[in-house]
Design a protein around this motif. Structure first.
Motif, PDB file in Angstrom:
ATOM      1  N   GLY A   8      27.103 -12.981  18.179  1.00 52.09           N
ATOM      2  CA  GLY A   8      27.959 -14.093  18.601  1.00 52.09           C
ATOM      3  C   GLY A   8      29.417 -13.680  18.650  1.00 52.09           C
ATOM      4  N   ALA A   9      29.674 -12.437  19.099  1.00 50.54           N
ATOM      5  CA  ALA A   9      31.019 -11.860  19.006  1.00 50.54           C
ATOM      6  C   ALA A   9      31.805 -11.922  20.312  1.00 50.54           C
ATOM      7  N   GLY A  10      31.337 -12.738  21.260  1.00 56.91           N
ATOM      8  CA  GLY A  10      32.048 -12.831  22.527  1.00 56.91           C
ATOM      9  C   GLY A  10      33.271 -13.733  22.481  1.00 56.91           C
ATOM     10  N   GLY A  11      33.423 -14.503  21.407  1.00 55.32           N
ATOM     11  CA  GLY A  11      34.567 -15.399  21.278  1.00 55.32           C
ATOM     12  C   GLY A  11      34.654 -15.931  19.871  1.00 55.32           C
ATOM     13  N   LYS A  30      34.355 -12.807  17.590  1.00 54.77           N
ATOM     14  CA  LYS A  30      35.281 -11.890  18.258  1.00 54.77           C
ATOM     15  C   LYS A  30      36.300 -11.336  17.273  1.00 54.77           C
ATOM     16  N   GLN A  31      36.841 -12.203  16.428  1.00 55.08           N
ATOM     17  CA  GLN A  31      37.825 -11.755  15.443  1.00 55.08           C
ATOM     18  C   GLN A  31      37.194 -10.785  14.433  1.00 55.08           C
ATOM     19  N   HIS A  32      35.946 -11.038  14.075  1.00 46.60           N
ATOM     20  CA  HIS A  32      35.233 -10.110  13.196  1.00 46.60           C
ATOM     21  C   HIS A  32      35.135  -8.732  13.848  1.00 46.60           C
ATOM     22  N   ALA A  33      34.700  -8.707  15.105  1.00 44.43           N
ATOM     23  CA  ALA A  33      34.509  -7.442  15.814  1.00 44.43           C
ATOM     24  C   ALA A  33      35.824  -6.683  15.962  1.00 44.43           C
ATOM     25  N   LEU A  34      36.873  -7.395  16.336  1.00 46.31           N
ATOM     26  CA  LEU A  34      38.182  -6.756  16.515  1.00 46.31           C
ATOM     27  C   LEU A  34      38.691  -6.180  15.195  1.00 46.31           C
ATOM     28  N   LYS A  59      32.691   1.543  14.395  1.00 46.51           N
ATOM     29  CA  LYS A  59      32.138   1.500  15.749  1.00 46.51           C
ATOM     30  C   LYS A  59      31.327   0.208  15.817  1.00 46.51           C
ATOM     31  N   VAL A  60      31.525  -0.573  16.859  1.00 44.80           N
ATOM     32  CA  VAL A  60      30.999  -1.939  16.850  1.00 44.80           C
ATOM     33  C   VAL A  60      30.094  -2.243  18.049  1.00 44.80           C
ATOM     34  N   VAL A  61      28.928  -2.798  17.743  1.00 40.96           N
ATOM     35  CA  VAL A  61      28.096  -3.399  18.778  1.00 40.96           C
ATOM     36  C   VAL A  61      28.516  -4.857  18.875  1.00 40.96           C
ATOM     37  N   VAL A  62      29.072  -5.222  20.010  1.00 39.42           N
ATOM     38  CA  VAL A  62      29.524  -6.595  20.242  1.00 39.42           C
ATOM     39  C   VAL A  62      28.396  -7.346  20.942  1.00 39.42           C
ATOM     40  N   ASN A  63      27.694  -8.172  20.178  1.00 38.71           N
ATOM     41  CA  ASN A  63      26.564  -8.914  20.730  1.00 38.71           C
ATOM     42  C   ASN A  63      26.972 -10.341  21.059  1.00 38.71           C
ATOM     43  N   ASP A  64      26.609 -10.791  22.241  1.00 37.15           N
ATOM     44  CA  ASP A  64      26.817 -12.194  22.601  1.00 37.15           C
ATOM     45  C   ASP A  64      25.949 -12.530  23.795  1.00 37.15           C
ATOM     46  N   LEU A  65      25.188 -13.607  23.662  1.00 41.88           N
ATOM     47  CA  LEU A  65      24.347 -14.071  24.763  1.00 41.88           C
ATOM     48  C   LEU A  65      25.198 -14.566  25.918  1.00 41.88           C
ATOM     49  N   VAL A  91      39.941 -16.342   8.507  1.00 35.19           N
ATOM     50  CA  VAL A  91      38.670 -16.229   7.786  1.00 35.19           C
ATOM     51  C   VAL A  91      38.246 -14.769   7.627  1.00 35.19           C
ATOM     52  N   VAL A  92      38.710 -13.937   8.541  1.00 32.12           N
ATOM     53  CA  VAL A  92      38.248 -12.552   8.653  1.00 32.12           C
ATOM     54  C   VAL A  92      38.375 -11.733   7.367  1.00 32.12           C
ATOM     55  N   PRO A  93      39.460 -11.875   6.569  1.00 26.73           N
ATOM     56  CA  PRO A  93      39.545 -11.061   5.347  1.00 26.73           C
ATOM     57  C   PRO A  93      38.320 -11.175   4.446  1.00 26.73           C
ATOM     58  N   ALA A  94      37.735 -12.344   4.366  1.00 23.14           N
ATOM     59  CA  ALA A  94      36.540 -12.520   3.527  1.00 23.14           C
ATOM     60  C   ALA A  94      35.380 -11.694   4.071  1.00 23.14           C
TER      61      ALA A  94
END
Length: 303
Positions: free
Chosen positions: A14-17, A21-25, A33-39, A219-222
């Protein structure tokens, strides 16, 4: 102590937005190295396109990071397995899984269609199960893994109109509890994040000033802590607007009433004692509830 992920491979669903997205970035910015998954569907799970995931990949690559896009639906175990294999073929390992994918189908329970209840459960719960199941043997073999479930205050504490979402999110907390026990001997640490963040799912529901305070990036720091080498295990971290808390599922000391014919009536009168939080504990496994109960019974009978 600097948290970094050089040499680590992460999958974020669910990293398309929004929050994903913030997690992936953030993971990519710190070396993963990141697999960005989003339907690529909307917040209701309708539609699908890999373009959202690819846009995040392009952003990561433009900043000097490494990432690949994937459009698998987390409800499709075969597609999820192929996504994990893509990560293995590309980078040879999977160290971090952030189960973030989710949808909303909000309505009061009386008006909710069972199909909408089931779909929310499928995406949130079975989606996390599929992804975790696919990476679990890899993490066991490499004796390292960090899994982050995304729970919610709607599951932990309830929220009107979200019976399906709340049930799914509490289920993820339960999944985390057991997997954290089973994964410990393989250095797989499993935790849960309960975010309060303004995303597509909250548009139009809150005042602008509140939405600004609830930026997903807060939220990302957590997540980064739970994905790190020094991550805790079996912890529910709540996060929002730069504030962080831990949620516990506790057990009060309660009372022993025996099993006589009047126990129901005595129990009804003793409910306030059951609610007494003095001496409450955070059990480390389900068996601790039974141990407490049997211990009180033995004590009552002088054993």
């Amino acid at each position: 102590m600097s948290i970094e992920f050089k040499g680590r491979v992460a999958i974020v669903t669910g990293a398309g937005g929004g929050l994903g997205k913030q997690h992936a970035l953030a993971l990519a910015a710190r070396g993963a190295k990141v697999v960005v998954n989003d339907l690529g569907g909307d917040v209701h799970g309708v539609g699908g396109s890999v373009s959202a995931a690819q846009a995040v990949v392009d952003e990561i690559r433009a900043a000097g990071g490494e990432a690949i896009a994937n459009g698998a639906s987390v409800t499709d175990f075969e597609a999820v397995q192929k996504m994990v294999q893509l990560a293995m073929d590309t980078w040879g390992r999977v160290d971090i899984l952030v189960n973030n994918a989710g949808i909303l189908r909000d309505k009061s329970f009386a008006k909710m269609e069972l199909a909408d209840f089931k779909l929310v459960m499928d995406v949130h719960v079975m989606g996390a199960v599929h992804c975790t199941k696919a990476v679990w043997p890899i993490m066991q073999a490499q004796n390292y893994g960090r899994v982050v479930m995304t729970t919610s205050s709607s599951g932990l504490y309830g929220n009107f109109g979200q019976a399906n979402y709340g049930a799914a999110k509490m289920a993820l907390a339960g999944l985390m509890q057991t997997l954290s026990i089973e994964g410990e001997k393989h250095n797989i640490r499993v935790n849960a994040l309960a975010p309060t963040a303004a995303t597509r799912m909250t548009e139009g529901l809150m005042p602008e000033q509140v939405l600004k305070a609830l930026e997903p990036s807060a939220v990302v720091p957590a997540m980064l802590v739970m994905a790190s080498e020094d991550a805790p295990n079996r912890t529910i971290i709540c996060a929002g607007a730069g504030s962080f808390e831990v949620a516990h599922i506790t057990l009060t000391q309660g009372v022993h009433l025996g099993t006589g014919p009047d126990t129901p009536e005595r129990l009804a009168q003793a409910l306030s004692q059951l609610h007494d939080t003095q001496g409450e504990t955070v059990p480390r496994s389900g068996s601790e509830q039974g141990a407490l109960e049997v211990g009180k019974a033995m004590k009552a009978h002088g054993a």
